[in-house]
Design a protein around this motif. Sequence first.
Motif, PDB file in Angstrom:
ATOM      1  N   GLU A 100      34.005  95.187   2.809  1.00  0.00           N
ATOM      2  CA  GLU A 100      33.078  94.592   3.977  1.00  0.00           C
ATOM      3  C   GLU A 100      33.508  93.409   4.518  1.00  0.00           C
ATOM      4  O   GLU A 100      33.456  93.065   5.445  1.00  0.00           O
ATOM      5  N   LEU A 101      33.425  92.464   3.300  1.00  0.00           N
ATOM      6  CA  LEU A 101      33.550  91.094   3.790  1.00  0.00           C
ATOM      7  C   LEU A 101      34.968  90.912   4.375  1.00  0.00           C
ATOM      8  O   LEU A 101      35.006  89.960   5.324  1.00  0.00           O
ATOM      9  N   GLN A 102      36.019  91.265   3.824  1.00  0.00           N
ATOM     10  CA  GLN A 102      37.241  91.322   4.629  1.00  0.00           C
ATOM     11  C   GLN A 102      37.231  91.702   5.932  1.00  0.00           C
ATOM     12  O   GLN A 102      37.996  91.157   6.768  1.00  0.00           O
ATOM     13  N   ALA A 103      36.627  92.925   6.407  1.00  0.00           N
ATOM     14  CA  ALA A 103      36.429  93.438   7.390  1.00  0.00           C
ATOM     15  C   ALA A 103      35.510  92.400   8.355  1.00  0.00           C
ATOM     16  O   ALA A 103      36.033  92.310   9.707  1.00  0.00           O
ATOM     17  N   GLU A 104      34.588  91.932   7.881  1.00  0.00           N
ATOM     18  CA  GLU A 104      33.809  90.614   8.675  1.00  0.00           C
ATOM     19  C   GLU A 104      34.595  89.543   8.951  1.00  0.00           C
ATOM     20  O   GLU A 104      34.614  89.130  10.285  1.00  0.00           O
ATOM     21  N   ALA A 105      35.588  89.233   8.066  1.00  0.00           N
ATOM     22  CA  ALA A 105      36.154  87.868   8.381  1.00  0.00           C
ATOM     23  C   ALA A 105      37.406  88.402   9.549  1.00  0.00           C
ATOM     24  O   ALA A 105      37.534  87.607  10.198  1.00  0.00           O
TER      25      ALA A 105
END
Length: 74
Positions: A38-43
Amino acid sequence: MTNIQEKIQEELKEAREVCDISGTNSPECAAAWDAVEELQAEASHQKENEPQKTSLERYCDDNPDADECRLYED
């Protein structure tokens, strides 16, 4: 964006630790890796929304005194 990269690194470390402790097939391990994804997608989403500079803008950032970078007022 460096803040989100730091958070990704923290979550990666935590996911590895959780999986080492509870096993790679555990629900806890899956949840930890979901948080990383999820964090990678947000980045990635934030990077897509950044305005892209033209090659002239990048050149003028590096060479503000160049003739091509002069700004004239009417």
